[in-house]
Write a protein that holds these residues in place. Structure first.
Motif, PDB file in Angstrom:
ATOM      1  N   PRO A 124       0.823  -1.214   0.000  1.00 18.95           N
ATOM      2  CA  PRO A 124       0.000   0.000   0.000  1.00 18.95           C
ATOM      3  C   PRO A 124       0.857   1.264   0.000  1.00 18.95           C
ATOM      4  CG  PRO A 124       0.135  -0.894   2.212  1.00 18.95           C
ATOM      5  CD  PRO A 124       0.852  -1.871   1.325  1.00 18.95           C
ATOM      6  N   SER A 125       0.233   2.351  -0.437  1.00 19.35           N
ATOM      7  CA  SER A 125       0.884   3.654  -0.387  1.00 19.35           C
ATOM      8  C   SER A 125       1.081   4.085   1.065  1.00 19.35           C
ATOM      9  CB  SER A 125       0.027   4.681  -1.125  1.00 19.35           C
ATOM     10  OG  SER A 125       0.514   5.984  -0.920  1.00 19.35           O
ATOM     11  N   ARG A 126       2.043   4.949   1.289  1.00 19.76           N
ATOM     12  CA  ARG A 126       2.278   5.456   2.645  1.00 19.76           C
ATOM     13  C   ARG A 126       1.204   6.451   3.071  1.00 19.76           C
ATOM     14  NH1 ARG A 126       8.829   6.685   2.841  1.00 19.76           N
ATOM     15  NH2 ARG A 126       9.532   4.527   2.523  1.00 19.76           N
ATOM     16  N   THR A 127       0.526   7.026   2.088  1.00 19.95           N
ATOM     17  CA  THR A 127      -0.462   8.067   2.397  1.00 19.95           C
ATOM     18  C   THR A 127      -1.813   7.743   1.799  1.00 19.95           C
ATOM     19  OG1 THR A 127       0.172   9.342   0.437  1.00 19.95           O
ATOM     20  CG2 THR A 127       1.313   9.857   2.504  1.00 19.95           C
ATOM     21  N   LEU A 128      -2.860   8.302   2.384  1.00 21.83           N
ATOM     22  CA  LEU A 128      -4.198   8.219   1.813  1.00 21.83           C
ATOM     23  C   LEU A 128      -4.310   9.224   0.676  1.00 21.83           C
ATOM     24  CD1 LEU A 128      -6.234   8.130   5.151  1.00 21.83           C
ATOM     25  CD2 LEU A 128      -5.880   6.196   3.608  1.00 21.83           C
ATOM     26  N   SER A 129      -5.191   8.933  -0.279  1.00 22.05           N
ATOM     27  CA  SER A 129      -5.394   9.851  -1.395  1.00 22.05           C
ATOM     28  C   SER A 129      -6.840   9.761  -1.856  1.00 22.05           C
ATOM     29  CB  SER A 129      -4.448   9.528  -2.553  1.00 22.05           C
ATOM     30  OG  SER A 129      -4.640   8.195  -2.994  1.00 22.05           O
ATOM     31  N   THR A 130      -7.265  10.755  -2.600  1.00 23.99           N
ATOM     32  CA  THR A 130      -8.633  10.801  -3.102  1.00 23.99           C
ATOM     33  C   THR A 130      -8.717  10.114  -4.456  1.00 23.99           C
ATOM     34  OG1 THR A 130      -9.018  12.909  -1.968  1.00 23.99           O
ATOM     35  CG2 THR A 130     -10.563  12.307  -3.713  1.00 23.99           C
ATOM     36  N   ASP A 131      -9.601   9.142  -4.573  1.00 28.69           N
ATOM     37  CA  ASP A 131      -9.811   8.441  -5.838  1.00 28.69           C
ATOM     38  C   ASP A 131     -10.349   9.436  -6.864  1.00 28.69           C
ATOM     39  OD1 ASP A 131     -11.136   6.937  -7.959  1.00 28.69           O
ATOM     40  OD2 ASP A 131     -10.822   5.173  -6.708  1.00 28.69           O
ATOM     41  N   PRO A 132      -9.649   9.626  -7.997  1.00 36.94           N
ATOM     42  CA  PRO A 132     -10.092  10.618  -8.982  1.00 36.94           C
ATOM     43  C   PRO A 132     -11.418  10.280  -9.648  1.00 36.94           C
ATOM     44  CG  PRO A 132      -8.280   9.304  -9.850  1.00 36.94           C
ATOM     45  CD  PRO A 132      -8.421   8.947  -8.405  1.00 36.94           C
ATOM     46  N   ARG A 133     -11.835   9.014  -9.582  1.00 44.20           N
ATOM     47  CA  ARG A 133     -13.096   8.633 -10.211  1.00 44.20           C
ATOM     48  C   ARG A 133     -14.277   8.799  -9.260  1.00 44.20           C
ATOM     49  NH1 ARG A 133     -11.312   2.990 -13.280  1.00 44.20           N
ATOM     50  NH2 ARG A 133     -10.591   3.950 -15.219  1.00 44.20           N
ATOM     51  N   SER A 134     -14.121   8.284  -8.040  1.00 46.01           N
ATOM     52  CA  SER A 134     -15.243   8.269  -7.096  1.00 46.01           C
ATOM     53  C   SER A 134     -15.209   9.403  -6.084  1.00 46.01           C
ATOM     54  CB  SER A 134     -15.273   6.939  -6.350  1.00 46.01           C
ATOM     55  OG  SER A 134     -14.117   6.819  -5.535  1.00 46.01           O
ATOM     56  N   GLY A 135     -14.026   9.993  -5.877  1.00 43.68           N
ATOM     57  CA  GLY A 135     -13.885  11.021  -4.859  1.00 43.68           C
ATOM     58  C   GLY A 135     -13.718  10.460  -3.455  1.00 43.68           C
ATOM     59  N   ILE A 136     -13.657   9.120  -3.328  1.00 45.07           N
ATOM     60  CA  ILE A 136     -13.508   8.475  -2.025  1.00 45.07           C
ATOM     61  C   ILE A 136     -12.043   8.520  -1.601  1.00 45.07           C
ATOM     62  CG2 ILE A 136     -13.742   6.298  -0.763  1.00 45.07           C
ATOM     63  CD1 ILE A 136     -16.003   5.556  -2.676  1.00 45.07           C
ATOM     64  N   VAL A 137     -11.819   8.801  -0.323  1.00 46.37           N
ATOM     65  CA  VAL A 137     -10.455   8.808   0.217  1.00 46.37           C
ATOM     66  C   VAL A 137     -10.055   7.369   0.521  1.00 46.37           C
ATOM     67  CG1 VAL A 137      -8.967   9.588   2.090  1.00 46.37           C
ATOM     68  CG2 VAL A 137     -10.728  11.118   1.169  1.00 46.37           C
ATOM     69  N   ARG A 138      -9.002   6.910  -0.133  1.00 46.45           N
ATOM     70  CA  ARG A 138      -8.558   5.526   0.020  1.00 46.45           C
ATOM     71  C   ARG A 138      -7.039   5.483   0.129  1.00 46.45           C
ATOM     72  NH1 ARG A 138     -12.111   3.983  -4.899  1.00 46.45           N
ATOM     73  NH2 ARG A 138     -13.972   3.020  -4.003  1.00 46.45           N
ATOM     74  N   ARG A 139      -6.532   4.286   0.463  1.00 45.30           N
ATOM     75  CA  ARG A 139      -5.094   4.037   0.413  1.00 45.30           C
ATOM     76  C   ARG A 139      -4.820   3.214  -0.835  1.00 45.30           C
ATOM     77  NH1 ARG A 139      -1.287   4.855   4.090  1.00 45.30           N
ATOM     78  NH2 ARG A 139      -2.813   5.054   5.786  1.00 45.30           N
ATOM     79  N   HIS A 140      -4.191   3.830  -1.804  1.00 42.06           N
ATOM     80  CA  HIS A 140      -3.899   3.166  -3.073  1.00 42.06           C
ATOM     81  C   HIS A 140      -2.644   2.298  -2.903  1.00 42.06           C
ATOM     82  CE1 HIS A 140      -4.852   2.649  -7.224  1.00 42.06           C
ATOM     83  NE2 HIS A 140      -3.735   3.180  -7.689  1.00 42.06           N
ATOM     84  N   HIS A 141      -2.231   1.646  -3.974  1.00 41.09           N
ATOM     85  CA  HIS A 141      -0.978   0.886  -3.888  1.00 41.09           C
ATOM     86  C   HIS A 141       0.215   1.835  -4.027  1.00 41.09           C
ATOM     87  CE1 HIS A 141      -0.464   1.311  -8.212  1.00 41.09           C
ATOM     88  NE2 HIS A 141      -1.623   0.723  -8.435  1.00 41.09           N
ATOM     89  N   ALA A 142       1.398   1.328  -3.735  1.00 40.84           N
ATOM     90  CA  ALA A 142       2.621   2.130  -3.795  1.00 40.84           C
ATOM     91  C   ALA A 142       2.848   2.665  -5.206  1.00 40.84           C
ATOM     92  CB  ALA A 142       3.816   1.283  -3.346  1.00 40.84           C
ATOM     93  N   ASP A 143       3.580   3.751  -5.304  1.00 44.94           N
ATOM     94  CA  ASP A 143       3.828   4.426  -6.577  1.00 44.94           C
ATOM     95  C   ASP A 143       5.029   3.799  -7.283  1.00 44.94           C
ATOM     96  OD1 ASP A 143       4.050   6.182  -8.678  1.00 44.94           O
ATOM     97  OD2 ASP A 143       4.796   7.857  -7.480  1.00 44.94           O
ATOM     98  N   GLU A 144       4.839   3.419  -8.544  1.00 48.83           N
ATOM     99  CA  GLU A 144       5.933   2.778  -9.277  1.00 48.83           C
ATOM    100  C   GLU A 144       7.105   3.730  -9.513  1.00 48.83           C
ATOM    101  OE1 GLU A 144       3.227   4.223 -12.688  1.00 48.83           O
ATOM    102  OE2 GLU A 144       3.091   3.662 -10.575  1.00 48.83           O
ATOM    103  N   LYS A 145       6.845   5.030  -9.577  1.00 49.63           N
ATOM    104  CA  LYS A 145       7.934   5.985  -9.826  1.00 49.63           C
ATOM    105  C   LYS A 145       8.945   5.973  -8.682  1.00 49.63           C
ATOM    106  CE  LYS A 145       5.508   9.262 -12.837  1.00 49.63           C
ATOM    107  NZ  LYS A 145       4.193   8.672 -12.890  1.00 49.63           N
ATOM    108  N   ALA A 146       8.455   5.802  -7.458  1.00 49.40           N
ATOM    109  CA  ALA A 146       9.359   5.737  -6.304  1.00 49.40           C
ATOM    110  C   ALA A 146      10.260   4.501  -6.408  1.00 49.40           C
ATOM    111  CB  ALA A 146       8.558   5.697  -5.018  1.00 49.40           C
TER     112      ALA A 146
END
Length: 327
Positions: free
Chosen positions: A231-253
């Motif tokens: 999982p990601s270290r931070t919560l973020s807002t889903d751009p589709r639903s607007g729900i605050v969730r914990r997404h998976h880790a970022d591949e760029k990192a």
């Protein structure tokens, strides 16, 4: 997506495209890419509506990409897929075979492969979660996004198996989980579960669900088995639903850490996270494993795709020993 000020007004074309992509469960990344290509297509033809154009205009645009823009074959194919989706899925038009497209050249490049010593040198310069991810890329032959999208329920520690769901081409497959990663994964999942419990206590803890399963089972997104392994270290807002969730880790990192480790290891090859997958396949073939087995583990539809690794085996050009070695 219909205009709320005028409900009788039909949705705009790009809104229709986005809606259809979501019905078909395409990823957000693909959604953005397809919409961008469709915009470029419309601008290329002076903002004409796609319903007023057909195969000749599509062929002209795709040929322009190859001849004037000099794009790669994979980029041209992505643009083609976007336009075929637009016409078939949104406009309901079956385009004829596009015979007059100037095809972008397919580069005949061999994959970059690290030796076992180089793999070890890179891994020893990584730590924590990034080390675990990189180890899975090499030890299981995963693509980076397949690894980051892993759910807890798809990692079988007892059987030492990983179920890759909806990999490239929307195909599922089973690959190995290295025995040496079982204990590190157990330790990692204990930390992930604790983080999930914190999210639940804070009123969150719901993860993105594929195939609109959250509509059928409203609370399934909060279940432990569906959580991301990384999982990601931070919560973020889903751009589709607007729900605050914990997404998976970022591949760029992961890519940044990999680049740093490769430099520190003194490796001059342009190795990326995907190089671990190439190395996985090549080292299995060097170890004498059947190419069909490697094909299955990689999830290739055609064995000819897997065959490219036979050209980079560590046995000299075409597997022939140099006469210098016999002097």
């Amino acid at each position: 997506m219909v205009d709320t000020q005028n409900p009788s007004q039909p949705p705009k074309l790009l809104d229709q495209v986005i809606s259809r992509l979501r019905v078909k469960h395409y990823s957000l990344r693909t959604e953005k890419s397809y919409v961008d290509w469709i915009k470029r297509y419309i601008w290329f033809h002076d903002k004409k509506h796609p319903k007023d154009m057909s195969a000749p205009e599509v062929e002209a645009f795709l040929s322009h990409l190859a001849v004037e823009r000099n794009v790669s074959s994979s980029t041209q194919n992505q643009a083609k897929s976007a336009l075929l989706f637009l016409y078939k899925e949104v406009l309901g038009v079956e385009l004829p075979w596009l015979d007059n497209v100037t095809q972008a050249k397919v580069p005949k490049r061999l994959p970059i492969v690290m030796t076992k010593q180089e793999v070890q040198a890179v891994l020893t310069r990584l730590d924590g979660t990034v080390w675990l991810i990189a180890s899975l890329l090499y030890g299981s032959g995963l693509r980076i996004m397949e690894c980051l999208r892993l759910r807890v329920k798809d990692v079988d520690l007892a059987r030492r198996e990983i179920l890759v769901r909806e990999g490239k081409g929307f195909k599922d497959r089973v690959t190995m989980l290295p025995a040496s990663l079982v204990e590190p994964l157990k330790t990692h999942l204990v930390k992930v579960r604790a983080l999930h419990q914190e999210d639940l206590a804070g009123g969150h803890g719901e993860v993105y669900m594929p195939m609109a399963l959250d509509k059928k089972y409203p609370n399934v997104g909060k279940e432990w088995g569906w959580q991301y392994v990384f999982p990601s270290r931070t919560l973020s807002t889903d751009p589709r639903s607007g729900i605050v969730r914990r997404h998976h880790a970022d591949e760029k990192a992961i890519q940044r850490q990999m680049k740093k480790a490769v430099t520190l290891a003194g490796i001059v090859k342009p190795a990326t996270p995907h190089t671990f997958r190439h190395s996985f396949a090549t080292h299995l073939l060097e170890g004498g494993y059947d190419i069909r087995t490697v094909q299955e583990l990689l999830g290739h539809s055609d064995v000819s795709t897997t065959m490219i690794y036979t050209r980079v085996l560590n046995r000299g050009g075409r597997g022939v020993a140099s006469p210098l070695d016999h002097l």
